[in-house]
Design a protein around this motif. Structure first.
Motif, PDB file in Angstrom:
ATOM      1  N   ALA B 156       3.222  -4.501   1.509  1.00  8.03           N
ATOM      2  CA  ALA B 156       4.026  -4.590   0.294  1.00  8.03           C
ATOM      3  C   ALA B 156       5.475  -5.061   0.501  1.00  8.03           C
ATOM      4  O   ALA B 156       5.956  -5.874  -0.285  1.00  8.03           O
ATOM      5  N   PRO B 157       6.187  -4.593   1.548  1.00  7.79           N
ATOM      6  CA  PRO B 157       7.577  -5.025   1.688  1.00  7.79           C
ATOM      7  C   PRO B 157       7.730  -6.543   1.775  1.00  7.79           C
ATOM      8  O   PRO B 157       8.726  -7.109   1.315  1.00  7.79           O
ATOM      9  N   HIS B 158       6.732  -7.196   2.358  1.00 10.03           N
ATOM     10  CA  HIS B 158       6.753  -8.657   2.432  1.00 10.03           C
ATOM     11  C   HIS B 158       6.878  -9.261   1.031  1.00 10.03           C
ATOM     12  O   HIS B 158       7.646 -10.186   0.796  1.00 10.03           O
ATOM     13  N   ILE B 169       1.364  -4.929  -8.149  1.00 10.05           N
ATOM     14  CA  ILE B 169       0.569  -3.816  -7.634  1.00 10.05           C
ATOM     15  C   ILE B 169      -0.387  -4.346  -6.569  1.00 10.05           C
ATOM     16  O   ILE B 169      -1.077  -5.338  -6.790  1.00 10.05           O
ATOM     17  N   LEU B 170      -0.372  -3.706  -5.427  1.00  7.73           N
ATOM     18  CA  LEU B 170      -1.366  -4.020  -4.399  1.00  7.73           C
ATOM     19  C   LEU B 170      -2.328  -2.847  -4.363  1.00  7.73           C
ATOM     20  O   LEU B 170      -1.921  -1.714  -4.131  1.00  7.73           O
ATOM     21  N   HIS B 171      -3.584  -3.115  -4.593  1.00  2.45           N
ATOM     22  CA  HIS B 171      -4.561  -2.044  -4.745  1.00  2.45           C
ATOM     23  C   HIS B 171      -5.597  -2.116  -3.624  1.00  2.45           C
ATOM     24  O   HIS B 171      -6.376  -3.067  -3.564  1.00  2.45           O
ATOM     25  N   ILE B 177      -5.919   3.405  -2.642  1.00  4.26           N
ATOM     26  CA  ILE B 177      -4.477   3.564  -2.481  1.00  4.26           C
ATOM     27  C   ILE B 177      -3.798   2.375  -3.134  1.00  4.26           C
ATOM     28  O   ILE B 177      -4.246   1.229  -2.985  1.00  4.26           O
ATOM     29  N   LEU B 178      -2.725   2.649  -3.885  1.00  8.72           N
ATOM     30  CA  LEU B 178      -1.984   1.577  -4.539  1.00  8.72           C
ATOM     31  C   LEU B 178      -0.541   1.589  -4.072  1.00  8.72           C
ATOM     32  O   LEU B 178       0.060   2.651  -3.975  1.00  8.72           O
ATOM     33  N   THR B 179      -0.021   0.414  -3.817  1.00  8.10           N
ATOM     34  CA  THR B 179       1.420   0.327  -3.656  1.00  8.10           C
ATOM     35  C   THR B 179       1.938  -0.516  -4.806  1.00  8.10           C
ATOM     36  O   THR B 179       1.439  -1.613  -5.057  1.00  8.10           O
ATOM     37  N   ALA B 180       2.898   0.030  -5.535  1.00  4.09           N
ATOM     38  CA  ALA B 180       3.404  -0.665  -6.713  1.00  4.09           C
ATOM     39  C   ALA B 180       4.882  -0.964  -6.547  1.00  4.09           C
ATOM     40  O   ALA B 180       5.613  -0.210  -5.906  1.00  4.09           O
ATOM     41  N   ASN B 185      11.841  -0.493  -6.689  1.00 10.53           N
ATOM     42  CA  ASN B 185      11.339   0.306  -5.569  1.00 10.53           C
ATOM     43  C   ASN B 185       9.842   0.143  -5.362  1.00 10.53           C
ATOM     44  O   ASN B 185       9.110  -0.200  -6.288  1.00 10.53           O
ATOM     45  N   LEU B 186       9.449   0.433  -4.138  1.00 17.42           N
ATOM     46  CA  LEU B 186       8.029   0.442  -3.821  1.00 17.42           C
ATOM     47  C   LEU B 186       7.555   1.886  -3.817  1.00 17.42           C
ATOM     48  O   LEU B 186       8.226   2.757  -3.254  1.00 17.42           O
ATOM     49  N   ILE B 187       6.427   2.150  -4.464  1.00 14.77           N
ATOM     50  CA  ILE B 187       5.841   3.477  -4.301  1.00 14.77           C
ATOM     51  C   ILE B 187       4.366   3.347  -3.949  1.00 14.77           C
ATOM     52  O   ILE B 187       3.680   2.451  -4.434  1.00 14.77           O
TER      53      ILE B 187
END
Ligand code: SF4
Lengths: 416, 272
Positions: B156-158, B169-171, B177-180, B185-187
């Motif tokens: 996600a940071p990329h 959103i990366l799912h 697990i999701l990173t949004a 911010n990233l969560i």
């Protein structure tokens, strides 16, 4: 939005250019969309096994030139199309946000005059940066014969520029690309190299952060590998090129006796990339690798070939040899050399350790000793036969590593 | 012979280390999921005790600093069946020797550890290319992925750097697990609920253009599906739109050179 039909034409006309890696620039995002990743990123792989990194597309394939080896030549009867700067910008942005691509590789056939063509390309990249706020990677093809001012200007907007050498000698160029000359290609290359050096001296890293590259077609003309490797070395030294790409000739329905009728095998291209790799990263010189009128040995890779010619330097002791010498051992690459250097601080290494570290022992065994033990052949001819046999199976496997910038990056891990 | 069964907590391996050092016993395997012990192997369940884990972590920092500890955590993202055993052995050896031994590649455990680590970082790298975002009606970019390792928050940071003004959103649909990223911010969160995505009206158009590009970019005379599969394994393709509509590409690629196919071997060996 560009329509499917034109996208298809402009994609097909651009596909023979192979210099489409996205590496060498670390452009930062400054509030718009995108950035560039220094090592380059592959986004997909097409059916020919090549990586898609950039949207590789022509602005137009309506060429007024007639280079015999090219699909887009004036006399070839194919569908023609062109796109507007805005269409290209929009497509780049939309593809980029969907993470299909790292950026744009824009080239064009010479529509009308070189200046007119270059102006349109320049307009596109300036728009993309200024109006669309794009910070991703841009590789722009320079059109030989276009005004220097246009070409220099382009350099401050894009990450990489390239002019294609096309063919490895002036003679072939005259024969196969009558409207082009060595001068019309080398002069802009030299100019760009000069601008690049000045910019770096002034610590201006915005001018072509990923430098300049070129491409030549292999097998359409009679030059030897020895000539090609020397030319390559000269280009690296004189013009500070980042990469020289080789593209095996693929027939493009031209019925002329001047060109081969069958596609050139990929093996030759592969060997050239291996030799090129040795020039750039392993500290070899062209003259060490090959004589001027020789071709690279198809049966074994250029490093093996070199080692066999210099068999008096071997075997070297793995536990004590300098890292430079380890790198010259066939079968030991950057990854394994650094593993060896790290691991031998703990204990003496034997052949089993090397196998575990994935050293290509089939090749290396003839050139090394482990703690004084030698397990290979001594006669160069015997070694060559053994290696050639084992290599046949994986030759084509590696080919792609060398022809894909990004892949070689990730495979070799930190070779710079 | 004894094997340790550990709990699902992130740092449960450290409790196993605590047990092993206190009782001076060396398990032949450490596992949290499925494991088939041999008949003479006794399985011991190690309860998760936070305090014990913390003490071991401190010990590890003493041996190899924070960097050793974070490398251990990094490798724990691997989904390899042997991951727990390998991480356990590596940590055990470093703790016993009181130093960081992870670059001793003549030790099979260190080598295996190194290989897991490389597999993860390699996957993080290639996934930054293979992620496909779809534009949703609300303007948020949505992507579903199924990586081999637990890396969604590492990818996600990329994209945060790359698309700072977008929301995405990366799912990870394998692990739920999701990173949004909300534009600031990233969560990362775990959610077992199914996600319904409504696409933007232009989304399909651009997917079609991408499909066209993908179909016409290759040099057909050089068709080489094996090499394609080496670089882009089939398991990743179900999340990539260009592989979902293959009809056109079949037609386009009809001519092929057969002499090159068949010469490719599937796995990449070392460079030379
Ligand atoms: S100028 Fe370029 S596009 Fe035109 S025919 Fe020559 S190589 Fe092809």
């Amino acid at each position: 939005m560009i329509d499917k039909e034109r996208l298809k034409i402009l994609t097909e006309s651009a596909k023979y250019d192979v210099s489409c890696s996205s590496s060498g620039s670390a452009r930062k995002n400054n509030g718009g969309v995108g950035n560039a990743s220094y090592g380059g990123i592959c986004h997909s792989f097409t059916q020919d096994g090549r990586c898609i990194s950039l949207l590789k597309i022509l602005m137009s394939n309506k060429c007024s030139y007639d280079c015999l080896y090219c699909v887009n030549r004036y006399s070839n009867d194919i569908p023609r199309a062109s796109a507007t700067p805005d269409e290209i910008c929009e497509l780049t942005m939309e593809f980029y946000k969907r993470n299909y691509i790292e950026g744009l590789f824009l080239s064009s056939a010479v529509e009308g005059s070189p200046d007119r063509t270059m102006e349109l390309m320049l307009e596109t990249v300036i728009k993309l940066r200024k109006v669309y706020g794009f910070y991703g990677y841009i590789h722009l093809k320079g059109i030989p014969g276009a005004d220097k001012i246009l070409l220099d200007r382009a350099g401050s907007y894009v990450d990489r520029m390239s002019y294609n050498i096309e063919l490895p000698s002036e003679k072939s160029l005259k024969l196969l690309a009558p409207q082009k000359s060595k001068k019309s290609i080398l002069v802009p290359m030299a100019n760009t190299a000069e601008e690049y050096i000045i910019a770096r001296k002034e610590k201006n890293h915005r001018f072509l952060p990923a430098g300049q590259t070129t491409q030549m077609i292999i097998g359409a003309s009679p030059e030897t590998d020895g000539q090609i490797i020397r030319l390559t070395e000269g280009l690296y030294d004189k013009f500070q090129l980042k990469r020289v790409y080789y593209s095996s000739y693929v027939p493009t329905n031209s019925k002329t006796a001047l060109l081969p009728q069958d596609p050139v095998g990929l093996l030759r291209e592969h060997r050239l990339y291996q030799a090129d790799w040795l020039l750039r990263f392993y500290g070899f010189k062209a003259e060490e690798l090959i004589d001027k009128d020789e071709n690279l040995d198809p049966t074994v890779d250029p490093k093996c070939s070199w080692a066999l010619k210099n068999i008096h330097l071997f075997p070297v002791e793995v536990n004590t040899a300098s890292p430079e010498m380890l790198l010259r051992v066939p079968g030991i690459g950057f990854k394994s050399a650094s593993k060896i250097v790290a691991a031998r601080r703990y204990a003496k290494l034997d052949f089993c350790d090397l196998i575990k570290m994935r050293v290509a022992l089939k090749r290396a065994v003839h050139f090394i000793t482990c703690d004084g033990k030698f397990g290979g052949q001594e006669k160069p001819t015997a070694i060559k036969n053994l290696i050639a046999l084992s290599e046949r199976a994986d030759t084509f496997e590696q080919m792609s590593m060398f022809s894909n910038g990004e892949i070689s990056f990730s495979v070799l891990g930190g070779e710079l | 012979m004894i094997a340790y069964k550990i709990s699902k907590e992130k740092d449960a391996i450290f409790c196993a280390l605590f047990e092993s050092f206190t009782l001076k016993e060396r398990p032949i395997a450490v596992f949290s999921g499925a494991f088939q012990p041999s008949f003479d192997c006794q399985v011991k369940t190690i309860n998760y005790i936070k305090n014990n884990a913390e003490r071991v972590k401190k010990g590890i920092i003493k041996c190899g600093g924070i960097s050793l500890l974070s490398t251990l955590f990094y490798v724990m993202r691997s989904s390899d069946d042997l991951m727990e055993s390998i991480v356990f052995s590596v940590a055990h050896k470093c703790l016993s020797a009181r130093k960081n031994l992870t670059d001793n590649y003549s030790d099979p455990d260190m080598l295996a550890f190194y290989e897991l680590k490389t597999k993860i970082s390699h996957e993080v790298h290639i996934m930054t290319g293979f992620v496909r975002f779809e534009k949703t009606l609300s303007g948020v970019w949505y992507s579903h992925i199924t990586p081999d390792n637990d890396i969604v928050d590492l990818i996600a940071p990329h994209f945060k750097k790359r698309l700072p003004n977008e929301k995405f959103i990366l799912h990870d649909t394998k692990r739920n697990i999701l990173t949004a990223y909300d534009g600031k911010n990233l969560i990362t969160l775990k959610s077992d609920k199914p996600v319904t995505v409504y696409l933007d009206k232009d989304e399909i158009e651009f997917q079609n253009l991408w499909q066209t590009y993908f179909d016409y970019a290759p040099v057909f005379e050089r068709k080489n599906l094996r090499q394609q599969a080496n670089f882009l394994p089939h398991r990743y393709r179900r999340n990539m739109s260009e592989f979902l509509g293959t009809l056109e590409s079949e037609i386009a690629c009809a001519p092929q050179v057969s002499d090159l196919n068949g010469l490719y071997k599937p796995d990449v060996t070392d460079d030379d």
